[in-house]
Write a protein that holds these residues in place. Structure first.
Motif, PDB file in Angstrom:
ATOM      1  N   UNK A  40       1.098  -1.332   0.067  1.00 14.83           N
ATOM      2  CA  UNK A  40       0.113   0.187   0.244  1.00 14.83           C
ATOM      3  C   UNK A  40       1.124   1.361   0.171  1.00 14.83           C
ATOM      4  N   UNK A  41       0.468   1.934  -0.772  1.00 15.61           N
ATOM      5  CA  UNK A  41       1.217   3.755  -0.467  1.00 15.61           C
ATOM      6  C   UNK A  41       1.272   4.294   0.715  1.00 15.61           C
ATOM      7  N   UNK A  42       1.284   4.814   1.439  1.00 17.45           N
ATOM      8  CA  UNK A  42       1.806   5.440   2.266  1.00 17.45           C
ATOM      9  C   UNK A  42       0.755   6.647   2.238  1.00 17.45           C
ATOM     10  N   UNK A  43      -0.552   6.785   2.721  1.00 17.77           N
ATOM     11  CA  UNK A  43      -1.076   7.950   1.857  1.00 17.77           C
ATOM     12  C   UNK A  43      -1.020   8.833   2.845  1.00 17.77           C
ATOM     13  N   UNK A  44       0.408   9.933   2.230  1.00 18.59           N
ATOM     14  CA  UNK A  44       0.791  11.350   2.489  1.00 18.59           C
ATOM     15  C   UNK A  44      -0.272  12.244   2.144  1.00 18.59           C
ATOM     16  N   UNK A  62       6.802  12.861   0.918  1.00 15.88           N
ATOM     17  CA  UNK A  62       7.336  11.267  -0.006  1.00 15.88           C
ATOM     18  C   UNK A  62       6.434  10.251   1.132  1.00 15.88           C
ATOM     19  N   UNK A  63       7.324   9.924   2.584  1.00 21.36           N
ATOM     20  CA  UNK A  63       7.053   8.681   3.496  1.00 21.36           C
ATOM     21  C   UNK A  63       7.627   7.412   2.722  1.00 21.36           C
ATOM     22  N   UNK A  64       8.904   7.538   2.431  1.00 24.48           N
ATOM     23  CA  UNK A  64       9.376   6.432   1.384  1.00 24.48           C
ATOM     24  C   UNK A  64      10.771   5.718   1.911  1.00 24.48           C
ATOM     25  N   UNK A  65      11.104   6.072   2.843  1.00 24.99           N
ATOM     26  CA  UNK A  65      12.503   5.992   2.899  1.00 24.99           C
ATOM     27  C   UNK A  65      12.834   4.411   4.300  1.00 24.99           C
ATOM     28  N   UNK A  66      12.536   4.978   5.296  1.00 19.51           N
ATOM     29  CA  UNK A  66      11.922   4.043   6.426  1.00 19.51           C
ATOM     30  C   UNK A  66      10.865   3.687   6.970  1.00 19.51           C
ATOM     31  N   UNK A  67      10.833   2.557   8.163  1.00 21.43           N
ATOM     32  CA  UNK A  67      10.051   2.529   9.689  1.00 21.43           C
ATOM     33  C   UNK A  67      10.493   2.640  10.900  1.00 21.43           C
ATOM     34  N   UNK A  68       9.799   3.266  11.449  1.00 23.46           N
ATOM     35  CA  UNK A  68      10.185   2.796  13.432  1.00 23.46           C
ATOM     36  C   UNK A  68       9.373   3.465  13.982  1.00 23.46           C
ATOM     37  N   UNK A  94       6.117   5.782   9.236  1.00 27.86           N
ATOM     38  CA  UNK A  94       6.518   5.429   8.304  1.00 27.86           C
ATOM     39  C   UNK A  94       7.603   6.822   7.728  1.00 27.86           C
ATOM     40  N   UNK A  95       8.800   7.307   7.766  1.00 27.86           N
ATOM     41  CA  UNK A  95       9.378   7.750   7.997  1.00 27.86           C
ATOM     42  C   UNK A  95       9.739   8.579   6.368  1.00 27.86           C
ATOM     43  N   UNK A  96      10.194   9.723   6.263  1.00 28.71           N
ATOM     44  CA  UNK A  96      10.762  10.430   4.677  1.00 28.71           C
ATOM     45  C   UNK A  96      11.395  11.444   5.542  1.00 28.71           C
ATOM     46  N   UNK A  97      12.533  11.940   5.401  1.00 31.48           N
ATOM     47  CA  UNK A  97      13.418  13.374   5.890  1.00 31.48           C
ATOM     48  C   UNK A  97      13.205  14.386   5.832  1.00 31.48           C
ATOM     49  N   UNK A  98      12.272  14.537   4.874  1.00 35.81           N
ATOM     50  CA  UNK A  98      11.360  15.986   4.125  1.00 35.81           C
ATOM     51  C   UNK A  98      10.128  16.217   4.974  1.00 35.81           C
ATOM     52  N   UNK A  99       9.374  15.360   5.612  1.00 40.36           N
ATOM     53  CA  UNK A  99       8.007  15.851   6.437  1.00 40.36           C
ATOM     54  C   UNK A  99       7.854  15.266   7.802  1.00 40.36           C
ATOM     55  N   UNK A 158      -2.977   0.398   6.770  1.00 38.76           N
ATOM     56  CA  UNK A 158      -4.304   1.478   7.169  1.00 38.76           C
ATOM     57  C   UNK A 158      -2.900   3.174   7.512  1.00 38.76           C
ATOM     58  N   UNK A 159      -3.050   4.072   6.472  1.00 35.29           N
ATOM     59  CA  UNK A 159      -2.307   5.024   6.600  1.00 35.29           C
ATOM     60  C   UNK A 159      -3.144   5.819   8.045  1.00 35.29           C
ATOM     61  N   UNK A 160      -2.878   6.302   9.096  1.00 37.89           N
ATOM     62  CA  UNK A 160      -3.942   7.252  10.332  1.00 37.89           C
ATOM     63  C   UNK A 160      -3.360   8.934  10.254  1.00 37.89           C
ATOM     64  N   UNK A 161      -2.082   8.917   9.520  1.00 41.13           N
ATOM     65  CA  UNK A 161      -1.942  10.206   9.132  1.00 41.13           C
ATOM     66  C   UNK A 161      -0.779  10.780  10.191  1.00 41.13           C
ATOM     67  N   UNK A 162      -0.692  11.794   9.680  1.00 37.52           N
ATOM     68  CA  UNK A 162       0.654  12.731  10.228  1.00 37.52           C
ATOM     69  C   UNK A 162       0.827  13.495  11.373  1.00 37.52           C
TER      70      UNK A 162
END
Length: 589
Positions: A174-178, A229-235, A243-248, A262-266
């Motif tokens: 699934x896409x991360x629903x950014x 984009x939340x396209x790099x890693x997870x923690x 879901x992590x990406x260092x620009x957000x 499921x994406x819960x949000x920022x």
């Protein structure tokens, strides 16, 4: 979703994966979601003989009818899209292979559609009870096939989660629903520009900046809602999976009992995190605390902070002694310190003016390693040490020796840092052990292996304390991984021998991603004495057959022997970083 209008498609030079640009032609880039891959059911469940492939060849993909077209874009949107197309065709066409989508998205880098939870077949061995939980891998998967320059780092984040329970496995993608993903899906076309490929050169930056400003003024998007984009890693931080990406900001996600993502949000930690954070936070498993940072193009170029075991973010510690913007992707912690590597890669406006990327190497800059007490409330105790030629993008681990007087860092050093963003095939990373004596300021380092290694991982319970074993990926080139090696980093500097003590190569045309270590008995109080008692897991793709599998290897074995292999219902593209989350932790999300 409908296909892109041909009027928006640019014309630019084409070239093959290993050739120079040739004649120009117009590419026909469909929207990704108009293609769905369906596999026929397989009746056999017998074990595959050793001389046959683990995964049977999948039937040819079938193409579903495109969904109904959305209403045409508004007049302003049509004008902005036409301007984008003009820029892509005439001002900044994707001439370099590093930003040509037909090169970057070739083979198993090509994007896939979302996949609902789908049961998988265990083709070899059996999945051990220790793997009950989910292995999740993040990576770029552009929602729209690019109409112009595209860098590998610019794709929308997609999670590929293999949920395991009682020896059975289910795959879901699934896409991360950014915010970026949702606003562009709603409008039917890209709105927010690509950071790594959209601003190469002064003319391109000015043109795309003007179009982006016009889209903003016309209300097509709101950057306050995030552009990442939340396209790099997870923690896993404080019983939340991110879901992590260092620009957000982090995006909270959840995996339910059926394996659905499921994406819960920022997540802004109750308003205490109002800007981005690293995609590589570090969690001390003994204290439950997580340590993180962010970096940026304006002072303070580095900001450090921690999150307590309850998920409460503590105050920022701005680091003004880092006086120029550096590409600070990762860091390390010990029980006493946080350790940062200010490398030669950073923001370089002059390179951008000359037509290059805004992020580039500065050969005149001497890399530095900064050491800060990990519970510092300001930077007054920050100490910097010059370490010539030490350019680490990822860190593996760090600890203290000599009663805390010496800090030891294990990390892959990029020997050709100038190629980091544009020529991944020319990068060679050498895993090194760095020692800094805090009493007299002396610095020493030595290589642990001559192989091209990165994506190194350890038993997670050893983060911030001395460990013996590292499992690293053999780049071919990164992020394609031709094999996994096991390193014994306890070998002394005087020994001067290669530290590889185990190896598993995947064979011609077969490539994996980052490995991950899963302890066999993490709750066993005596497990601390058996650091490598567990499994190494990863996704492996066979480019010859177009098939993927989930591979479980014995972490103790010198050959990293197969424990189990799971046939996946469709291919998993190459990506970035992954995480294993135990079933007990999934239930707390």
């Amino acid at each position: 979703m409908d296909s892109l209008s041909s009027s928006f498609l640019p014309t630019f030079p084409t070239h093959s994966k290993n050739s120079h640009p040739t004649t120009a032609k117009t590419p026909t880039f469909p929207k990704i979601s108009s293609v769905q891959i369906e596999d026929k059911p397989r009746a056999t469940t017998t074990k595959t003989p050793p001389h046959q492939p683990l995964i049977k060849k999948a039937p040819p993909p079938t193409y579903s009818r495109a969904p109904p077209r959305k209403p045409p874009p508004s007049l302003p949107a049509s004008i902005f899209n036409a301007a984008d197309s003009f820029i892509n065709a005439f001002i900044d066409p994707p001439v370099k292979p590093s930003v040509d989508p037909r090169h970057v998205l070739s083979d198993n880098f090509a994007p896939v559609d979302e996949l609902p939870p789908t049961e998988c077949h265990v083709a070899e061995g059996a999945l051990p009870p220790s793997l009950d939980g989910a292995y999740i891998r993040n990576g770029p998967n552009p929602q729209f096939l690019p109409r112009g320059p595209y860098h590998l780092f610019d794709g929308d984040g997609m999670l590929h989660a293999l949920t395991i329970s009682n020896g059975r496995a289910t795959l879901c993608s699934r896409y991360v629903k950014t915010y970026k993903y949702k606003i562009e899906r709603e409008r039917g076309f890209p709105v927010i520009p690509n950071v790594f490929s959209g601003f190469n050169g002064l003319s391109a930056s000015a043109a795309r900046g003007a179009v982006t400003a016009a889209r903003l003024i016309s209300g097509q998007f709101n950057p306050a809602n995030g552009i990442g984009l939340a396209n790099t890693s997870l923690a896993l931080i404080g019983n939340r999976l991110h879901a992590l990406g260092e620009s957000d900001l982090p995006y909270s996600v959840k995996i339910d009992k059926n394996g659905e993502i499921h994406t819960l949000g920022r997540h802004d930690f109750d308003g205490k995190l109002f800007m981005s954070m690293t995609a590589h936070p570090k969690t001390d498993h003994e204290t439950g605390e997580t340590f993180a940072f962010r970096y940026g193009p304006a002072p303070p170029f580095l900001t450090y902070f921690r999150i307590d075991a309850n998920g409460e973010k503590q105050p920022d510690v701005p680091i003004f002694s880092m006086t120029s913007p550096s590409f600070l992707h990762d860091f390390a912690i010990t029980k006493k310190y946080a350790i940062f590597n200010e490398i030669q890669l950073g923001m370089n406006p002059m390179e951008m003016v000359a037509g290059g990327s805004p992020v580039a190497a500065n050969p005149r800059k001497v890399p530095r390693v900064g050491i800060l007490p990990r519970y510092a409330t300001d930077e007054s105790e920050m100490r910097w040490f010059e370490v010539s030629g030490f350019n680490t993008v990822h860190a593996i681990n760090a600890w203290e020796e000599d009663g805390g007087d010496t800090v030891v860092v294990v990390a892959p050093n990029i020997l050709s840092v100038e190629h980091t963003l544009e020529r991944l095939d020319l990068i060679h990373a050498s895993v090194e052990k760095l020692k800094i004596n805090l009493k007299n300021g002396t610095v020493s380092r030595h290589p642990l292996s001559t192989r091209n290694l990165d994506f190194g991982v350890i038993n997670p319970s050893y983060i911030a304390r001395k460990n013996k074993y590292v499992y690293a990926a053999v780049g071919d080139p990164m992020p394609k991984v031709s094999g996994i090696v096991k390193l014994d980093v306890s070998v002394t500097e005087e020994d001067r021998r290669d530290c590889i003590v185990g190896s598993r190569m995947f064979g011609p045309g077969c490539f994996a991603g980052e490995p991950f270590f899963v302890a066999r008995e993490p709750e066993n109080p005596n497990a601390d004495e058996d650091e490598d008692d567990g499994y190494v897991v990863t996704y492996v793709h066979d480019e010859n057959k177009g098939e993927s599998q989930f591979l479980v290897m014995d972490a103790k074995s010198p050959t990293l022997a197969t424990v189990a292999a799971v046939r996946l219902p469709r291919r998993v593209p190459y990506g970035f970083h992954g995480l294993f989350v135990r079933e007990s932790d999934l239930n707390k999300l």
